[in-house]
Write a protein that holds these residues in place. Structure first.
Motif, mmCIF file in Angstrom:
data_model
loop_
_atom_site.group_PDB
_atom_site.id
_atom_site.type_symbol
_atom_site.label_atom_id
_atom_site.label_comp_id
_atom_site.label_asym_id
_atom_site.label_seq_id
_atom_site.Cartn_x
_atom_site.Cartn_y
_atom_site.Cartn_z
ATOM 1 N N LYS A 1 0.077 12.666 -3.415
ATOM 2 C CA LYS A 1 1.055 13.544 -4.070
ATOM 3 C C LYS A 1 2.138 13.953 -3.083
ATOM 4 O O LYS A 1 3.323 14.022 -3.435
ATOM 5 C CB LYS A 1 0.338 14.774 -4.630
ATOM 6 N N GLY A 2 1.777 14.180 -1.827
ATOM 7 C CA GLY A 2 2.739 14.582 -0.811
ATOM 8 C C GLY A 2 3.806 13.517 -0.588
ATOM 9 O O GLY A 2 4.985 13.823 -0.478
ATOM 10 N N PHE A 3 3.395 12.253 -0.549
ATOM 11 C CA PHE A 3 4.365 11.171 -0.334
ATOM 12 C C PHE A 3 5.299 11.051 -1.527
ATOM 13 O O PHE A 3 6.522 11.013 -1.365
ATOM 14 C CB PHE A 3 3.648 9.840 -0.106
ATOM 15 N N VAL A 4 4.738 11.002 -2.713
ATOM 16 C CA VAL A 4 5.546 10.804 -3.918
ATOM 17 C C VAL A 4 6.502 11.977 -4.142
ATOM 18 O O VAL A 4 7.653 11.791 -4.524
ATOM 19 C CB VAL A 4 4.637 10.580 -5.155
ATOM 20 N N ASP A 5 6.033 13.196 -3.876
ATOM 21 C CA ASP A 5 6.872 14.376 -4.114
ATOM 22 C C ASP A 5 7.949 14.561 -3.045
ATOM 23 O O ASP A 5 9.048 15.015 -3.349
ATOM 24 C CB ASP A 5 6.009 15.648 -4.177
ATOM 25 N N LYS A 6 7.646 14.221 -1.811
ATOM 26 C CA LYS A 6 8.562 14.520 -0.704
ATOM 27 C C LYS A 6 9.490 13.358 -0.336
ATOM 28 O O LYS A 6 10.587 13.589 0.161
ATOM 29 C CB LYS A 6 7.773 14.948 0.527
ATOM 30 N N ALA A 7 9.048 12.145 -0.550
ATOM 31 C CA ALA A 7 9.864 10.996 -0.161
ATOM 32 C C ALA A 7 11.014 10.798 -1.143
ATOM 33 O O ALA A 7 10.880 11.090 -2.340
ATOM 34 C CB ALA A 7 9.003 9.739 -0.122
ATOM 35 N N ALA B 1 13.420 9.054 -3.755
ATOM 36 C CA ALA B 1 13.063 8.143 -4.850
ATOM 37 C C ALA B 1 13.222 6.680 -4.431
ATOM 38 O O ALA B 1 12.415 5.827 -4.805
ATOM 39 C CB ALA B 1 13.905 8.439 -6.076
ATOM 40 N N ALA B 2 14.250 6.384 -3.654
ATOM 41 C CA ALA B 2 14.477 5.004 -3.216
ATOM 42 C C ALA B 2 13.320 4.500 -2.361
ATOM 43 O O ALA B 2 12.923 3.334 -2.455
ATOM 44 C CB ALA B 2 15.786 4.905 -2.441
ATOM 45 N N VAL B 3 12.762 5.361 -1.526
ATOM 46 C CA VAL B 3 11.635 4.990 -0.663
ATOM 47 C C VAL B 3 10.390 4.733 -1.513
ATOM 48 O O VAL B 3 9.652 3.761 -1.300
ATOM 49 C CB VAL B 3 11.375 6.078 0.404
ATOM 50 N N VAL B 4 10.164 5.594 -2.496
ATOM 51 C CA VAL B 4 9.011 5.435 -3.391
ATOM 52 C C VAL B 4 9.160 4.145 -4.196
ATOM 53 O O VAL B 4 8.205 3.366 -4.334
ATOM 54 C CB VAL B 4 8.852 6.660 -4.319
ATOM 55 N N ASP B 5 10.364 3.904 -4.712
ATOM 56 C CA ASP B 5 10.605 2.684 -5.488
ATOM 57 C C ASP B 5 10.396 1.434 -4.635
ATOM 58 O O ASP B 5 9.833 0.438 -5.099
ATOM 59 C CB ASP B 5 12.019 2.685 -6.072
ATOM 60 N N LYS B 6 10.842 1.501 -3.383
ATOM 61 C CA LYS B 6 10.667 0.368 -2.471
ATOM 62 C C LYS B 6 9.179 0.118 -2.225
ATOM 63 O O LYS B 6 8.728 -1.029 -2.205
ATOM 64 C CB LYS B 6 11.386 0.635 -1.146
ATOM 65 N N ALA B 7 8.412 1.183 -2.044
ATOM 66 C CA ALA B 7 6.968 1.053 -1.819
ATOM 67 C C ALA B 7 6.290 0.455 -3.054
ATOM 68 O O ALA B 7 5.398 -0.393 -2.932
ATOM 69 C CB ALA B 7 6.365 2.410 -1.467
ATOM 70 N N LYS B 8 6.722 0.874 -4.245
ATOM 71 C CA LYS B 8 6.149 0.333 -5.481
ATOM 72 C C LYS B 8 6.463 -1.155 -5.614
ATOM 73 O O LYS B 8 5.602 -1.950 -6.011
ATOM 74 C CB LYS B 8 6.677 1.095 -6.696
ATOM 75 N N ALA B 9 7.695 -1.535 -5.276
ATOM 76 C CA ALA B 9 8.082 -2.946 -5.348
ATOM 77 C C ALA B 9 7.290 -3.769 -4.336
ATOM 78 O O ALA B 9 6.846 -4.888 -4.637
ATOM 79 C CB ALA B 9 9.581 -3.093 -5.108
ATOM 80 N N GLU B 10 7.101 -3.211 -3.157
ATOM 81 C CA GLU B 10 6.328 -3.903 -2.121
ATOM 82 C C GLU B 10 4.876 -4.082 -2.570
ATOM 83 O O GLU B 10 4.287 -5.147 -2.383
ATOM 84 C CB GLU B 10 6.383 -3.115 -0.813
ATOM 85 N N LEU B 11 4.322 -3.053 -3.191
ATOM 86 C CA LEU B 11 2.951 -3.135 -3.693
ATOM 87 C C LEU B 11 2.843 -4.227 -4.761
ATOM 88 O O LEU B 11 1.895 -5.025 -4.745
ATOM 89 C CB LEU B 11 2.498 -1.791 -4.260
#
Length: 116
Positions: free
Chosen positions: A80-86, A88-98
């Protein structure tokens, strides 16, 4: 011809019409599809191209490495800390990488299954 360029034994190469009985038999055998063009498919026997056991070991090692990366990235995205604090572009990049890692892992599993 392709056979000469690839330095292959002509006896080990089958060139057949697409969807013919010969094509279906070649696809079912331990062979790899080499070319599809103008309704022709070429198959090469895997036994002549690779050491199956070494390829299985290489793919298994790669699969294990990807599994660790997927676990790590999934953990980060479930935090929750990563998703809430990072951003949106970083979260989206991580999702695409996953998604890319999961796709690679799926292809490796399919390759392992194909090798038996």
């Amino acid at each position: 011809s392709l056979i000469v360029l690839a330095k292959l034994d002509p006896e080990q190469v089958a060139v057949v019409a697409t969807n013919s009985d010969e094509a279906k038999a070649a696809a079912a055998a331990d062979s790899v599809q080499l070319v599809i063009q103008d309704g022709v498919e070429a198959y090469l026997p895997l036994s002549e191209l690779i050491d199956v056991e070494k390829e299985k070991q290489r793919l298994q090692k790669q699969s294990e490495k990807l599994a660790k990366e997927i676990e790590k990235l999934s953990g980060r995205l479930q935090s929750k800390g990563f998703v809430d604090k990072a951003p949106a572009a970083v979260v989206d990049k991580a999702k695409a990488e996953l998604a890319e890692l999961e796709d690679q892992a799926s292809k490796i599993r399919a390759s392992l299954e194909a090798l038996g």
